[in-house]
Design a protein around this motif. Structure first.
Motif, PDB file in Angstrom:
ATOM      1  N   GLY A 141       0.805  -1.214   0.000  1.00 27.36           N
ATOM      2  CA  GLY A 141       0.000   0.000   0.000  1.00 27.36           C
ATOM      3  C   GLY A 141       0.837   1.263   0.000  1.00 27.36           C
ATOM      4  N   MET A 142       0.148   2.390   0.043  1.00 26.29           N
ATOM      5  CA  MET A 142       0.801   3.691  -0.003  1.00 26.29           C
ATOM      6  C   MET A 142       1.237   4.128   1.389  1.00 26.29           C
ATOM      7  N   PRO A 246      -5.727  -1.254 -10.772  1.00 21.50           N
ATOM      8  CA  PRO A 246      -5.677   0.191 -10.504  1.00 21.50           C
ATOM      9  C   PRO A 246      -5.053   0.584  -9.174  1.00 21.50           C
ATOM     10  N   ALA A 247      -5.322  -0.138  -8.095  1.00 23.52           N
ATOM     11  CA  ALA A 247      -4.777   0.255  -6.798  1.00 23.52           C
ATOM     12  C   ALA A 247      -3.260   0.138  -6.752  1.00 23.52           C
ATOM     13  N   PHE A 248      -2.694  -0.759  -7.554  1.00 27.07           N
ATOM     14  CA  PHE A 248      -1.255  -0.985  -7.541  1.00 27.07           C
ATOM     15  C   PHE A 248      -0.593  -0.550  -8.849  1.00 27.07           C
ATOM     16  N   ASN A 249      -1.374  -0.003  -9.749  1.00 33.31           N
ATOM     17  CA  ASN A 249      -0.879   0.455 -11.040  1.00 33.31           C
ATOM     18  C   ASN A 249      -1.587   1.764 -11.380  1.00 33.31           C
ATOM     19  N   PRO A 250      -1.422   2.777 -10.516  1.00 37.57           N
ATOM     20  CA  PRO A 250      -2.218   4.005 -10.673  1.00 37.57           C
ATOM     21  C   PRO A 250      -1.993   4.733 -11.993  1.00 37.57           C
ATOM     22  N   ARG A 521      -8.350  -4.078  -5.094  1.00 41.88           N
ATOM     23  CA  ARG A 521      -7.371  -3.875  -6.170  1.00 41.88           C
ATOM     24  C   ARG A 521      -7.974  -3.076  -7.319  1.00 41.88           C
ATOM     25  N   TRP A 522      -9.303  -3.135  -7.474  1.00 46.56           N
ATOM     26  CA  TRP A 522      -9.966  -2.321  -8.488  1.00 46.56           C
ATOM     27  C   TRP A 522     -10.148  -0.872  -8.030  1.00 46.56           C
ATOM     28  N   ASP A 523      -9.848  -0.580  -6.770  1.00 45.81           N
ATOM     29  CA  ASP A 523     -10.130   0.737  -6.190  1.00 45.81           C
ATOM     30  C   ASP A 523     -11.611   1.071  -6.382  1.00 45.81           C
TER      31      ASP A 523
END
Length: 576
Positions: A141-142, A246-250, A521-523
């Motif tokens: 995570g961030m 998306p959550a890990f490949n913004p 993971r899809w945000d």
């Protein structure tokens, strides 16, 4: 079995009965115990049902950990989906194995011994990649504006190790995962099984004069269900999908989607591509003759990797409706039921669907009946009619007793309907717990290929996201009368295909531990209220059942609070 009770004992074992590393070098079974300890920590060895923390289900048990999690009690010191401790412990065992396996004598025959060393080392690297995947899924995570993973541990730790080390970046962790996976695939055959043709013996063993009997002793049928090259390839596909999401490949790096598609395609092309989709894969849990015939490590066509089979009635005891002597624990939501299209393929909110809100279960996707007990369904060994209507006369009725449904629905998926829980005639039946199903790999490919190549693009695989989704829906019995007109209408629309693929994944992989992680993971939205259906005098009305209380930062899970207290270099994910 080799037992590690603490870092000091790892290096200088206590005198009593604790086996240490020197004992392991002299006793191969102790060395293999390291791997057993890792295998026992695989999160998918059992069912977790984190769906009860999503929009797909609620629990009728007010103390359920996922109910509490979904309603505002998820915290870094209260985390039912924590993988940190188990995965890090497994990696410690695996690191010891990797460091010492070359020094262990597993067989007098030098060729066989080298095969054992290679297999065990390959399993260790493959499992280390697997546990990295679960760590990244649960704890990546961030933090301070940077996408982080976990500390990378390539060597075993001891009392002299520096435990206060920072988290590596998410990208570094993925590179480590891929490196471990490649090492594993170099050491392992793609499939573990007996061979009769000497030409199939790898050249590195054949050049030493290896024979089929020697090869089969190590890599043959007795090793089926241990980590193989195929399983490692599947782990790479799972991890690549996570990294592309998306959550890990913004930034939406298309190359990451392409990598996920290619890893999945590598597996699917070994079973004939789309033609390899198991015809009975929808009901893998209820194919009684197939389940009863499983033995010797063999997998049904739908299953890539599984745990051991066994007879039980635990799932049914937990989830059968009360009139079948069950506890009705998992209640699918109206949200989940609404995800099933009509049998003509159209979503229920489309004008062409012919959906009737007052006759909501008529003409639906056949999978609804396979997965959910609705009002008026029959269930159990005697085909008992289950009435969930609020004016029903049994304890199956909505909110009648503590074991009744809260949503108007009971779970059917995973349960064998030939289990009898009647105290006068209780029985058990064979159950199977897949770790990885081929349908998951098909859906990984579809999702990644749609993003990388568009709905109709084939990349190097020779088939498209559209081809996969069409095959999955045909198998389910959708669109038989109209050629799946809905799918045909969106096959040129990447965004619409994305939503359909996600919906198919929601349905096909339901109650197998995916929805909780997929939403993150899809945000995607985590706060959709869980809804149910109240039925009285034949009137159907949707009702709210349980609010979902998640903050935006919860697309990423926390680092355990206790770890951040102990180690100052360990950054917590933002918001936790």
């Amino acid at each position: 079995m080799w037992v590690m009770t603490g870092c000091q004992d790892l290096i200088d074992p206590a005198i009593e009965n604790i086996q240490g590393r020197e004992d392991m070098l002299e006793r191969p079974r102790l060395a293999q115990g390291l791997l057993i300890n890792a295998y026992l920590r695989i999160p998918t060895n059992g069912w977790s049902f984190s769906e009860m923390a999503t929009d797909d289900a609620v629990s009728n048990n007010p103390t359920n950990q996922f109910l509490n999690m979904a309603t505002g009690q998820w915290a870094s010191n209260n985390n039912p989906v924590n993988q940190w401790t188990g995965a890090q412990s497994a990696i410690q065992y695996l690191n010891v194995m990797i460091e010492d396996v070359d020094s262990v004598d597993f067989a007098v025959d030098p060729i066989v011994n080298q095969m054992f060393v290679d297999r065990l080392k390959g399993e260790s690297y493959g499992l280390r990649a697997l546990f990295m995947y679960y760590l990244l899924q649960a704890h990546g995570g961030m933090a301070d504006g940077q996408l982080l993973g976990v500390p990378i541990l390539e060597q075993s730790q001891n009392v002299e190790s520096d435990f206060n080390i920072p988290r590596n970046t998410f990208e570094e962790c993925m590179n480590q995962l891929y490196a471990d996976a490649e090492r594993a695939m170099d050491l392992l055959p793609y499939d573990l099984a007996n061979i009769t043709d000497p030409s199939l013996i790898p050249s590195k063993y054949a050049s030493q004069g290896a024979e089929t009997g020697q090869y089969n002793r190590v890599f043959g049928d007795d090793a089926i269900q241990l980590v193989s090259g195929r399983i490692v390839n599947a782990v790479m596909a799972q991890a690549a999908l996570l990294a592309a999401s998306p959550a890990f490949n913004p930034n939406g790096d298309t190359e990451k989607w392409r990598a996920a598609a290619e890893h999945a395609a590598d597996i699917l092309n070994t079973i004939g591509g789309v033609s390899g989709l198991a015809p009975n894969g929808v009901t893998w849990f209820a194919n009684t003759s197939e389940l009863n015939a499983i033995g010797g490590g063999v997998n049904p066509a739908e299953v890539l990797w599984r745990t051991s089979i066994g007879s039980s009635n635990n799932l049914e005891a937990d989830n059968y409706p009360p009139t079948l002597f069950g506890n009705g624990l998992i209640n699918p939501t109206q949200n989940f039921v609404d995800a099933f299209p009509m049998a003509n393929g159209f979503p229920i909110d489309e004008s062409s669907s012919a959906y009737d809100p007052q006759n909501p279960y008529a003409g639906r996707d056949p999978r609804l009946n396979h997965f959910v007990v609705v009002n008026g369904s029959t269930a159990g060994p005697n085909n008992t009619v289950i009435t969930t209507a609020i004016d029903g006369t049994t304890n199956d009725a909505l909110n009648r007793v503590e074991t009744s449904t809260r949503t108007g629905y009971y779970l059917r998926k995973l349960l064998r309907q030939d289990v009898n829980l009647n105290p006068n005639s209780t029985n058990q039946q064979v159950h199977m717990k897949p770790r990885i199903r081929y349908t998951e790999i098909f859906l990984i490919y579809a999702e990644a290929a749609n993003e990388a190549y568009g709905p109709m693009g084939t990349g190097t695989a020779g088939f498209s996201a559209y081809d996969v989704i069409r095959a999955i829906r045909q198998r389910a019995g959708i669109g038989a009368e109209n050629g799946d007109a809905y799918l045909e209408s969106i096959k040129g629309d990447q965004a619409a295909m994305r939503e359909l693929i996600r919906n198919e994944r929601r349905i096909e992989l339901s109650f197998e531990g995916f929805r909780f992680w997929d939403l993150r993971r899809w945000d995607a939205s985590l706060t959709e209220t869980a809804r149910g259906m109240t039925i009285e005098e034949g009137d159907h009305e949707v009702m709210p059942v349980e609010n979902r209380v998640y903050a935006d930062h919860m697309i990423y899970g926390p680092v355990p609070y206790s770890e951040t207290l102990k180690f100052t270099e360990l950054k917590q994910n933002t918001g936790w």
